[in-house]
Each structure stands twice: as structure tokens, then as C-alpha cells.
Design an enzyme around this catalytic site. Sequence first.
Site, PDB file in Angstrom:
ATOM      1  N   TYR A 294       0.744  -1.049   0.143  1.00 16.03           N
ATOM      2  CA  TYR A 294      -0.032   0.030   0.103  1.00 16.03           C
ATOM      3  C   TYR A 294       1.028   1.183   0.184  1.00 16.03           C
ATOM      4  O   TYR A 294       1.748   1.520   0.955  1.00 16.03           O
ATOM      5  CB  TYR A 294      -0.815  -0.003   1.257  1.00 16.03           C
ATOM      6  CG  TYR A 294      -2.208   1.006   1.211  1.00 16.03           C
ATOM      7  CD1 TYR A 294      -3.458   0.405   0.588  1.00 16.03           C
ATOM      8  CD2 TYR A 294      -2.088   2.146   1.584  1.00 16.03           C
ATOM      9  CE1 TYR A 294      -4.487   1.146   0.593  1.00 16.03           C
ATOM     10  CE2 TYR A 294      -3.136   3.089   1.560  1.00 16.03           C
ATOM     11  CZ  TYR A 294      -4.325   2.477   0.967  1.00 16.03           C
ATOM     12  OH  TYR A 294      -5.460   3.361   0.884  1.00 16.03           O
ATOM     13  N   TYR A 344      -5.826   5.301  -7.301  1.00 11.97           N
ATOM     14  CA  TYR A 344      -5.869   5.042  -5.670  1.00 11.97           C
ATOM     15  C   TYR A 344      -7.328   4.752  -5.731  1.00 11.97           C
ATOM     16  O   TYR A 344      -8.527   5.571  -5.542  1.00 11.97           O
ATOM     17  CB  TYR A 344      -5.775   6.465  -5.077  1.00 11.97           C
ATOM     18  CG  TYR A 344      -6.179   6.770  -3.592  1.00 11.97           C
ATOM     19  CD1 TYR A 344      -5.508   6.114  -2.789  1.00 11.97           C
ATOM     20  CD2 TYR A 344      -7.256   7.352  -3.245  1.00 11.97           C
ATOM     21  CE1 TYR A 344      -5.659   6.070  -1.253  1.00 11.97           C
ATOM     22  CE2 TYR A 344      -7.795   7.116  -2.060  1.00 11.97           C
ATOM     23  CZ  TYR A 344      -6.932   6.852  -0.841  1.00 11.97           C
ATOM     24  OH  TYR A 344      -7.397   6.903   0.474  1.00 11.97           O
TER      25      TYR A 344
END
Lengths: 390, 345
Positions: A294, A344
Site C-alpha cells: 500500500y 487510488y
Amino acid sequence: MSGVSGIASIAGIGATEFSKESGRTELQLAAEATRTALDDAGLDPSEVDGMVTFTMDTNTETAVARELGMGELSFFSRVHYGGGAACATVQQAAMAVTTGMAEVVVCYRAFNERSGQRFGQVQPAVAGAATSAGVDNSWSYPLGLGTPGAQVAMFARRYMHTFGATSEDFGRVAVTDRKHAATNPNAWFYQRPITLAEHQDSKWITEPLHLLDCCQESDGGVAIVVTSTERARDLPHPPAVVQAAAQGSGSDQFTMTSYYRDDLTGLPEMGLVGRQLWQQAGLGPQDVQVGILYDHFTPFVLVQLEELGFCGRGEARDFIADGAVELDGRLPINTHGGQLGEAYIHGMNGITEGVRQVRGTAVNQVDEAHNVLVTAGTGVPTSGLVLSAE
Amino acid sequence: MTSTASSATAAKDTGPARDNESVHAAAERISAAGESRPRPGRDPVNLPMIHNWAEALGDGNPVYTNAEYAETSVHGGLVAPPAMAQVWTMGGLHPEPAPDDPMRAMTAALDEAGYTSVVATNCEQTYHRYLRHGEHVAVTTKLEEVTGPKRTGLGEGWFLTLRYTWYVDTEAVAEMMFRLLKFRPADGDEPARPTPEPAGDNTADESDPRTGSPILPAINRDTAYFWEGTAAGELRIQRCGRCGLLRHPPGPMCSECGATKPTHLVACGHGQVYSYVVHHRPPVPGKELPLVIALVELDEGVRVLGELHGIDPDEVHIGLDVEVFFRQVDEQVTLPCWRPRTEGK
Ligand SMILES: [Zn+2]
């Protein structure tokens, strides 16, 4: 090995295009991604009986089910803490499948995060809320620390101080992600790689973070279909087996502002996720060929490499500088371009990339990607997965 | 009698916005339906309720509560305070909205169009006569006007004007004009959204320089002592009333011994920068940028965040000795801030 290891698999993945302005509602994005994922799995919407999403998602399970013409749902669940929920949605699904609460579970996340509500902007309401989270945020937002970037920057500064890391060390993560995005036609930054010099020249967001340390903001939706490994074997794609799935919250945990622990250079919640993943899968860092880490902000990619055991404390900058995270390196990371390069979507697009790597269909395919590690949001209670080929 | 309470919400016209047509259509349909069916009050006008209300508002006029006195007044008997009109038809703790309530229908239409937030702007009541004890009151609602979309300080929105009329049988006894603004929050942010988590935007345009009111903390029973302290020029740190554990940020139960009797001490106000950032963008409401924010480890051993002033951002470093000072933000809130320590340690 734990109870869920190997029993459930990801059988289908789907996504909308990734953009800055989708031009349609978040519900439509969720419905489109779900339909694509079910088509990919070769399953009919009527076969879905479970749904999982983020508490932050604005689309209820019932609304998405209606759009798809699904029938009865016997399992629905939501996970909190922003992007920390990503891998946990698959964990929920795997637990439901393993325990027989559901047979086919769709995990989804869809939003107009760029054209609608932007998480990167200051959101005064989150500090004023009459909830424990609102009170927690009242110790940072009113004091001027009001964006996720600024909240991560506070960790990054201490990490640099403690280990001698530099802005260039963070920048190498961005350069790697953008290099991978450059060859991914679905990435927002397709064919637009950056250099370390460009990273260094990009404007300050919150020192020590430059603009190019921060992920994009995107519109889009992603959906993932989880079913039993047994059933997945009869479906069009080889199963991406959920070898391990874990959540983690540390002691004295806050959401983005765990500033009051003895140490400010680690992510103990991710360390906890890692320990569980290795234990469940019966594997270790040496057994993983790809890492989808991430990457909302670059500094936490370094910390994750350390917490997950790929290198020692403070050594991630050398690990990265030595080329370990490149496509031909020891642990290629974010082969789709990550959230810095692709889009995102709160970590969910990282899970789909993990599935493609296991299937052998990624644009930047890593040879013999047998086990792939995927992580979720950092700085928050989080989650992770190990996906494996059979 | 007319009393007016209004809060100014500056607005200027804006061009046609998306969804305008659906809003206009809903407004026309709902206004055309006229007054809702009369909704009767739960109880007749009664003394106990009047007693409570008059006491809460500090209205000691005996004509409302003293029968003997009221007999001799111009009313010739007990009456209710006119301003209680709305009280008689309140829906109680769990109100059941009437199916034909025009406010509910119109706000739903605006929610649908994305104007999800609401703020009351003004309210004007007119009383036609005094109500007598024992009278039964009913209320109707009517959508009078919908104007917009307007660009306001809060965001783009629509002004709704509603008229409430209170009746005894068919006689109108009081009226209220109620205006509210249904708006799309300026930064697209929903007041009730859960805690957000992360994104910058590395495709960001130069963010529009936005100012606004400073962000205020949520203050509750567990944290009030801290903010009362800053207002009084004290940096207070929670201390467990049983085991003495110091803790910041505070909470209602000691994580060491489980006691729920927190006290506090006043910190000496000295500490060292443990970490810091220099914030450049995006804009932060009420703050001038760039802004240095420091996480300071107090001499007492706990860490507290705050703006750091009085030093060039390039000169700040971890370990810098700082001391607290206080900056008032509004009538209720004073923030702790840091500055380099000048006196000897
Ligand atoms: Zn105690």
C-alpha cells in the site's frame, strides 16, 4: 496453517476505468465493477449470496445487489479504517466461505474520490464529529495537522532522523511505481515515468513529503469475487488461493496519528498482520515473489518492508537502492504502478494486481509468481493477504 | 406580535447547476399540494408543560401559571406563553413524520440532487392570539418557496421557505415562517462521513487558496478539562486519580489500573521537539501557510501536538527546546502552541 488457509480463492476480478472524473454515480461504478468481476468469474449475479465493502463506501450492499439483480444475500459485512479495510474485505469473504455462511461473496469499493469528496483535502467535519473518532481527530486537526499527508509526514520526519533515511530514499519508491505504471495501459500514468530528480524538484506538500511522495486521487471502482477453492477450480481462471488473510491493530492505536507510542518509526499493526500471514500460510518473506505494498505515501512503503521482514529496521532504504523492488529484483513491488502510478482505489486495485500476478496475466508479469503478498492502508488499523497459485 | 431570529448567510446568485430541473419540478409539485393535513398536538395546552417551559426560559409572568392572578388579568383566566406555539405540536422523542410533510419531501428531493447538508437560516413567528389552557392545537405545513441554486459560504444550495400554521379547530392562532438552506458542502465533504484515510494527489493542480473558519475540536466530558486549561493559560495533562499515570491524549478509563476518576496536573510547559512537519498545501482553514507543526515531548514525558511559531522553518530540528504559549481561536477554544524556549533550562 490456520482455518481459512487455502479453502477460499479469488475467482474473479473487475474494475472500471480509472479517471479523475468518472461522470457517473458511485453506485454505477460499484455496479459496473461488480458485473465485470462476475463475468470474469463466469458466475451469474444470482449466484452471489454475500457482499463486503468498506464502512467508508457510500454504496450499500443492498443497492449494489439491486442493480445487479442479485437475489437473496445471507452474508454482508463492512470493514472500518479507510484503506486499512482493503485486504480485510477478502478476509471477511474467505471466512464466510470457509464457515459456510456464503458461497459466493463480492468485495467491492467504488468512489468518485477525485471529482467528489477528496480525502487529500482538509475535512473539518471529521474533527467535529461527536464520536470517539471525532475526539481523536480533535488532537490533530485543530492544531493544524489536518491532512493524511501531513499526518504521515510526522512519522516520516522521525524515521529519517532515526535511521538517516533521506527524501531520495522515499523518492525511489515513487520512481519504481511510476516505471511500472508507464507500461500499464490501465494506469493513469501510463507512459509517464518520472526521474528521481523530478521527484526532488516536485513541490512540497508537507515537508518532508514532496508532491511525488503522495498518491493520486482517483475515480473508479474495483470488485473481487471470492468463492471456495474447490468451486473456483471449475471456473474460467485458475484460482488465486487465499493462502493467508489477516487484520491488525496495534496497542495505543490511532487512525493516522499513533504518535504516542514509545517508538514512531514502525507500523506495529502491519507487523502484526505480517506475523499472522506467515504463520497462516506456513511461509516466510523468502517465499514471496511479488509485493503489492500500500503506497498512499512513500515513507510507509519502507516501513512495511521492515515490518514484514523483508529487511531489518532502518534497512529498507538500502534494500530499495540495491534494486530489490525492481521487476528483476528480489521482491518486485507494485507491478501495476501502485496507487502512485495506477490509481487510488483504496488498495483494492492492488488486490486485483495480486490476482493477475498469480494467474500469470499481469502486464509486468513476474516469472514464477507463485506467492504474492498484498497489504492494505498504513497508519491505520490494517490488513494483508497472501495469494497463491495452486 | 412578531419576533425574528435570523442568522445571516451571505449568498449570491450562481448560474444554472446540474439537477436544477429536478429540483424545480419537485418544488412545484410540493408547493402545489398546499398545506399538509393538520397534525394534532399530543396533549392539550396544559399547566405542567407551561410551568417547565416558563421556568427554563426564566419567564415568571403569573398570568401563565397562577389561576387566581390570571382571573384578574385582561385575559380573565390562565393563558399560555405565545412563544410556546411550536411546543404543543412537537413530535416527541421519536417523531413520526407525516407522509404528506412538504419539508420532508423537499429535503429528500434535494438530498437526491446532492444537496445533502442543511442549516436553518431564519425563523419568524406571528401570534394571532393567546392560547388558553385545555385548548387542542394542530399544525399544518406548507412549502412556500424554493430559490436557488445560490452560491453561499457553506457551498452551493437552495433556500426553502416553509410556513407553519397552528390552528384551534379552524381558527389560525399562530404562524411561523421557517427558512433553511440545503447545500452541497463547499469542499464536497459530508458532515457525517466516517473518518477518512489518505490521499494526496500527485496530479494535483495548484489548490485554490481557501480560507475559512478554523477547525474546532470536538469537546466532551473526557476532554473538557484540557480545553478549559488552555483557555486559562494552562497546559493540563490527564493524571489517573488512582495510580497517577500521566496520559495524553486523555480518555475516561485509566489503561493501567482501570480507574474512571481522572484528575490532571498542570504541565510546566517545557519540552523538546520529537518530530515536526512544515505544511505547505493544501490550504488549512484558518491557518497561514507554510505552518510548522511540532510533536513535542514534554518534560513530564507525554507528547502533545501544536503549531510551532517564532522560528524559521529551516531552523527547526528534532530536539529543539520549546515552551508552550496559548492562542485563542474563538470564544470557546484556545490552542496550545510552541515557541523556542528563551530562558535557561
Ligand atoms: Zn490508573
